[in-house]
Design a protein around this motif. Structure first.
Motif, PDB file in Angstrom:
ATOM      1  N   GLY A 121      -6.322   6.330   5.890  1.00  0.00           N
ATOM      2  CA  GLY A 121      -7.282   5.819   4.921  1.00  0.00           C
ATOM      3  C   GLY A 121      -6.876   4.482   4.327  1.00  0.00           C
ATOM      4  N   LEU A 122      -6.001   3.767   5.001  1.00  0.00           N
ATOM      5  CA  LEU A 122      -5.582   2.456   4.509  1.00  0.00           C
ATOM      6  C   LEU A 122      -6.623   1.409   4.892  1.00  0.00           C
ATOM      7  N   PRO A 123      -6.668   0.302   4.170  1.00  0.00           N
ATOM      8  CA  PRO A 123      -7.596  -0.763   4.546  1.00  0.00           C
ATOM      9  C   PRO A 123      -7.223  -1.353   5.904  1.00  0.00           C
ATOM     10  N   GLU A 124      -8.209  -1.928   6.595  1.00  0.00           N
ATOM     11  CA  GLU A 124      -7.998  -2.473   7.935  1.00  0.00           C
ATOM     12  C   GLU A 124      -6.920  -3.543   7.974  1.00  0.00           C
ATOM     13  N   ASP A 125      -6.797  -4.325   6.905  1.00  0.00           N
ATOM     14  CA  ASP A 125      -5.835  -5.419   6.907  1.00  0.00           C
ATOM     15  C   ASP A 125      -4.466  -5.009   6.344  1.00  0.00           C
ATOM     16  N   ALA A 126      -4.235  -3.707   6.214  1.00  0.00           N
ATOM     17  CA  ALA A 126      -2.954  -3.219   5.699  1.00  0.00           C
ATOM     18  C   ALA A 126      -1.841  -3.531   6.704  1.00  0.00           C
ATOM     19  N   VAL A 127      -0.683  -3.844   6.170  1.00  0.00           N
ATOM     20  CA  VAL A 127       0.483  -4.095   7.002  1.00  0.00           C
ATOM     21  C   VAL A 127       1.432  -2.920   6.801  1.00  0.00           C
ATOM     22  N   VAL A 128       1.755  -2.236   7.891  1.00  0.00           N
ATOM     23  CA  VAL A 128       2.613  -1.069   7.822  1.00  0.00           C
ATOM     24  C   VAL A 128       3.941  -1.436   8.479  1.00  0.00           C
ATOM     25  N   LEU A 129       5.025  -1.321   7.720  1.00  0.00           N
ATOM     26  CA  LEU A 129       6.360  -1.621   8.228  1.00  0.00           C
ATOM     27  C   LEU A 129       7.235  -0.381   8.113  1.00  0.00           C
ATOM     28  N   SER A 130       8.078  -0.197   9.103  1.00  0.00           N
ATOM     29  CA  SER A 130       9.054   0.887   9.002  1.00  0.00           C
ATOM     30  C   SER A 130      10.161   0.448   8.041  1.00  0.00           C
ATOM     31  N   ALA A 131      11.008   1.368   7.652  1.00  0.00           N
ATOM     32  CA  ALA A 131      12.113   1.036   6.754  1.00  0.00           C
ATOM     33  C   ALA A 131      13.039   0.006   7.404  1.00  0.00           C
ATOM     34  N   GLY A 132      13.262   0.137   8.697  1.00  0.00           N
ATOM     35  CA  GLY A 132      14.113  -0.821   9.414  1.00  0.00           C
ATOM     36  C   GLY A 132      13.501  -2.203   9.465  1.00  0.00           C
ATOM     37  N   GLU A 133      12.182  -2.261   9.702  1.00  0.00           N
ATOM     38  CA  GLU A 133      11.497  -3.553   9.734  1.00  0.00           C
ATOM     39  C   GLU A 133      11.515  -4.214   8.360  1.00  0.00           C
ATOM     40  N   LEU A 134      11.346  -3.414   7.315  1.00  0.00           N
ATOM     41  CA  LEU A 134      11.389  -3.957   5.960  1.00  0.00           C
ATOM     42  C   LEU A 134      12.774  -4.503   5.644  1.00  0.00           C
ATOM     43  N   ALA A 135      13.813  -3.762   6.013  1.00  0.00           N
ATOM     44  CA  ALA A 135      15.177  -4.222   5.769  1.00  0.00           C
ATOM     45  C   ALA A 135      15.459  -5.517   6.531  1.00  0.00           C
ATOM     46  N   ASP A 136      14.973  -5.595   7.779  1.00  0.00           N
ATOM     47  CA  ASP A 136      15.157  -6.809   8.571  1.00  0.00           C
ATOM     48  C   ASP A 136      14.433  -7.983   7.922  1.00  0.00           C
TER      49      ASP A 136
END
Length: 118
Positions: free
Chosen positions: A57-72
């Motif tokens: 149910g997130l908006p189409e333009d939402a950016v989803v990052l994993s914890a590893g991607e966020l840390a990077d």
């Protein structure tokens, strides 16, 4: 007809990048719909992301990052800040033009590396 040919040529000269990983796409010279992904795994990851966004149910333009991607991403932002601080410190200390040019080049390289999110 000439305008259409010029528009197609201009579009082909423009560098295109994979919609998932950001790698530069090769110019295939094919007629038809341009490629959006560099390879099947990128296409699959993009599909999985779109499906997850729809389920969540997130908006189409939402950016989803994993914890590893966020840390990077956070690490690369820290590197960018450090490179900018190096330039500022060198300028305050009256560094030579060549040194400032070298540090500015490193800053640009770090910023370019940060442009790729994945």
């Amino acid at each position: 007809m000439e305008l259409v040919t010029e528009a197609v040529a201009a579009r082909r000269e423009e560098a295109r990048h994979c919609a998932w990983c950001g790698r530069r796409l090769p110019d295939s010279g094919r007629i038809g719909r341009p490629r959006r992904y560099c390879a099947q795994p990128c296409r699959q990851r993009a599909y999985e992301r779109r499906a997850a966004v729809q389920r969540g149910g997130l908006p189409e333009d939402a950016v989803v990052l994993s914890a590893g991607e966020l840390a990077d991403l956070q690490d690369r932002l820290f590197q960018l800040r450090c490179a900018a601080e190096d330039v500022a410190t060198a300028a305050e200390d009256g560094a030579a033009r060549a040194e400032l040019r070298r540090l500015a080049g490193e800053l640009v390289d770090t910023a370019r590396g940060l442009e790729r999110l994945r």
